[in-house]
Design a protein around this motif. Structure first.
Motif, short mmCIF file in Angstrom:
data_model
loop_
_atom_site.label_atom_id
_atom_site.label_comp_id
_atom_site.label_asym_id
_atom_site.label_seq_id
_atom_site.Cartn_x
_atom_site.Cartn_y
_atom_site.Cartn_z
N PHE A 48 0.82 -1.22 0.00
CA PHE A 48 0.00 0.00 0.00
C PHE A 48 0.85 1.26 0.00
N TRP A 49 2.04 1.21 0.58
CA TRP A 49 2.94 2.36 0.56
C TRP A 49 3.36 2.65 -0.88
N VAL A 50 3.77 1.61 -1.62
CA VAL A 50 4.16 1.78 -3.02
C VAL A 50 2.97 2.24 -3.85
N LEU A 51 1.80 1.67 -3.61
CA LEU A 51 0.59 2.07 -4.33
C LEU A 51 0.27 3.54 -4.06
N ASP A 52 0.43 3.97 -2.83
CA ASP A 52 0.17 5.37 -2.46
C ASP A 52 1.14 6.30 -3.16
N ILE A 53 2.41 5.93 -3.21
CA ILE A 53 3.42 6.75 -3.88
C ILE A 53 3.08 6.84 -5.38
N GLY A 54 2.68 5.72 -5.98
CA GLY A 54 2.33 5.70 -7.40
C GLY A 54 1.13 6.57 -7.71
N ILE A 55 0.10 6.45 -6.89
CA ILE A 55 -1.11 7.27 -7.12
C ILE A 55 -0.80 8.74 -6.90
N SER A 56 0.00 9.04 -5.89
CA SER A 56 0.38 10.44 -5.62
C SER A 56 1.17 11.01 -6.81
N ALA A 57 2.06 10.20 -7.38
CA ALA A 57 2.84 10.69 -8.52
C ALA A 57 1.93 10.94 -9.73
N VAL A 58 0.96 10.08 -9.95
CA VAL A 58 0.03 10.28 -11.07
C VAL A 58 -0.80 11.54 -10.86
N ILE A 59 -1.28 11.75 -9.65
CA ILE A 59 -2.07 12.95 -9.36
C ILE A 59 -1.24 14.20 -9.50
N GLU A 60 0.02 14.17 -9.01
CA GLU A 60 0.90 15.34 -9.16
C GLU A 60 1.17 15.63 -10.64
N ALA A 61 1.31 14.58 -11.45
CA ALA A 61 1.56 14.77 -12.88
C ALA A 61 0.34 15.41 -13.56
N ILE A 62 -0.85 15.04 -13.12
CA ILE A 62 -2.08 15.60 -13.71
C ILE A 62 -2.26 17.05 -13.29
N ILE A 63 -2.00 17.32 -12.05
CA ILE A 63 -2.18 18.71 -11.54
C ILE A 63 -0.99 19.50 -11.92
#
Length: 63
Positions: A48-63
């Motif tokens: 879940f830590w890796v999944l959270d980092i991945g989702i956070s990176a995708v959201i930062e890329a979109i924003i």
């Protein structure tokens, strides 16, 4: 009131009788089960830590 105390003590005597039927794990089994639980919790936490980092990176890329 007398019936409540009777059912109260009856509950505990029946519970004690059921606990005597339980097959408790020995030391080696308990150690193995504990290590399995710790390993599983560690794996799920890292997942879940890796999944959270991945989702956070995708959201930062979109924003």
């Amino acid at each position: 009131m007398k019936g409540k105390f009777k059912s109260f003590f009856s509950f505990f005597s029946e519970s004690w009788a059921e606990l005597k039927k339980v097959r408790w794990p020995n030391r080696k089994e308990l150690t193995n089960y504990t290590l399995i639980v710790i390993g599983t919790v560690t794996f799920v936490t890292i997942y879940f830590w890796v999944l959270d980092i991945g989702i956070s990176a995708v959201i930062e890329a979109i924003i």
